[in-house]
Scaffold this motif. Structure first.
Motif, PDB file in Angstrom:
ATOM      1  N   ARG A  75      19.487  88.768  42.224  1.00  0.00           N
ATOM      2  CA  ARG A  75      20.669  88.019  42.663  1.00  0.00           C
ATOM      3  C   ARG A  75      20.271  87.253  43.921  1.00  0.00           C
ATOM      4  NH1 ARG A  75      25.097  90.261  39.973  1.00  0.00           N
ATOM      5  NH2 ARG A  75      24.708  92.374  39.210  1.00  0.00           N
ATOM      6  N   SER A  77      20.970  85.106  46.789  1.00  0.00           N
ATOM      7  CA  SER A  77      22.183  84.723  47.503  1.00  0.00           C
ATOM      8  C   SER A  77      22.003  83.391  48.237  1.00  0.00           C
ATOM      9  CB  SER A  77      22.554  85.797  48.525  1.00  0.00           C
ATOM     10  OG  SER A  77      21.614  85.806  49.588  1.00  0.00           O
ATOM     11  N   GLN A 161      29.489  89.261  41.178  1.00  0.00           N
ATOM     12  CA  GLN A 161      28.472  88.823  42.124  1.00  0.00           C
ATOM     13  C   GLN A 161      28.990  88.834  43.560  1.00  0.00           C
ATOM     14  OE1 GLN A 161      26.796  84.997  41.227  1.00  0.00           O
ATOM     15  NE2 GLN A 161      25.377  85.037  42.932  1.00  0.00           N
ATOM     16  N   ARG A 162      30.181  88.304  43.768  1.00  0.00           N
ATOM     17  CA  ARG A 162      30.726  88.240  45.134  1.00  0.00           C
ATOM     18  C   ARG A 162      31.097  89.625  45.664  1.00  0.00           C
ATOM     19  NH1 ARG A 162      32.471  83.332  42.905  1.00  0.00           N
ATOM     20  NH2 ARG A 162      31.903  81.510  44.170  1.00  0.00           N
ATOM     21  N   ARG A 165      27.900  91.496  46.475  1.00  0.00           N
ATOM     22  CA  ARG A 165      27.311  90.947  47.700  1.00  0.00           C
ATOM     23  C   ARG A 165      28.033  91.476  48.945  1.00  0.00           C
ATOM     24  NH1 ARG A 165      23.257  89.474  50.847  1.00  0.00           N
ATOM     25  NH2 ARG A 165      23.690  87.689  52.177  1.00  0.00           N
TER      26      ARG A 165
END
Length: 293
Positions: A75, A77, A161-162, A165
């Motif tokens: 992932r 970022s 994903q958010r 994170r």
């Protein structure tokens, strides 16, 4: 900080299929510059065709940076992209830099700054992934609201994903990702002479280009790319696994839909994505130089 003629950058944004890469190559050749990928998906290996990453022949003799350098199992970022871009900027040695892509947040990191979030350890990331594994949208919303209400208040949609994170940053630092985002920053290109361009093709022209480009991708190896990606047996929530074309071709390979429907779905998804890009650019880049190619 004053501008220096040795510190020049051209920023080329625009929706997918608008001709950004061709313009970047032309500008870089004219100015002796280095092209830097400013697209969130073109950083990944494997998916060259489906992400429209330039081929070695298309790159020619112009240096290209941050293309196809990240495993699709990662992932990657925005903060990691910004740190990589910062290193490239520091190594430019006076050569003009041409940043090209369709990811608006990357351009904001260049021009107005981005949160300086510390790197997250694999252990912190794994713990965050385990925390949301198997949860639906409502479940993720409850977790992030409980663990980090500051981030939860800013998330329009608690996508995996958010949420992962934000939880990983909280696990690693004990601070909310929102608090890092609120810290005042300067753009990575602070002190540079910057030319800002947004390509804005006619809507009907762009729609035709999107359809033609995806059909060409399909004919020249997109199916084989997806087969190679699926063979890695990756988490379906990873960004590379959600790249336009991957879910559609994967469904075709499973026998759920026919080839024509896979192409149609991918074209529709690409057009919707281009529409979102244009909306973002209009809202955040209104003062850039808009060009109809």
């Amino acid at each position: 900080m004053g501008q220096s003629p040795e510190k020049r950058a051209v920023l080329i944004a625009g929706p997918t299929a608008s001709g950004k890469s061709a313009l970047a190559l032309e500008v870089a050749r004219e100015q002796g510059g280095v092209i830097v990928n400013t697209d969130a998906l073109q950083v990944y290996k494997v998916l060259r065709l489906l992400t429209a990453r330039p081929s070695d022949i298309e790159m020619g003799d112009v240096p290209h940076r941050l293309y196809g350098v990240v495993s699709p199992a990662v992932r990657f970022s925005t903060g990691e992209w910004a740190r990589a871009a910062e290193r490239i900027i520091g190594d430019a040695a006076g050569r003009p830099l041409v940043f090209v892509g369709g990811t608006g947040l990357y351009f904001e990191a260049l021009t107005v700054g981005f949160a300086n979030v510390p790197e997250v350890s694999p252990e912190a990331l794994a713990a965050a992934e385990a925390e949301v594994a198997g949860l639906d949208r409502d479940g993720r919303a409850r977790v992030i609201a409980s663990r980090d209400p500051l981030v939860a208040a800013r998330l329009k949609a608690p996508d995996p994903q958010r949420v992962i994170r934000a939880l990983a940053v909280l696990n690693a630092t004990g601070r909310s990702l929102a608090s890092f985002q609120d810290d005042a920053q300067r753009g990575l290109l602070d002190g540079f002479e910057i030319e800002r361009i947004v390509l804005n093709p006619d809507r009907d022209v762009l729609r035709r280009r999107i359809a033609q480009r995806f059909e060409a991708m399909f004919a020249h190896g997109a199916v084989e790319e997806v087969e190679a990606l699926l063979a890695l047996d990756l988490d379906p929530s990873l960004p590379a696994m959600k790249a336009i074309g991957v879910p559609e071709i994967a469904a075709m390979l499973r026998g759920e839909i026919e080839q024509d429907e896979a192409i149609e779905r991918a074209v529709i998804a690409t057009r919707q994505y281009a529409k979102r890009q244009r909306t973002w650019f209009r809202n955040r880049m209104a003062d850039w130089n808009w060009i109809v190619p």
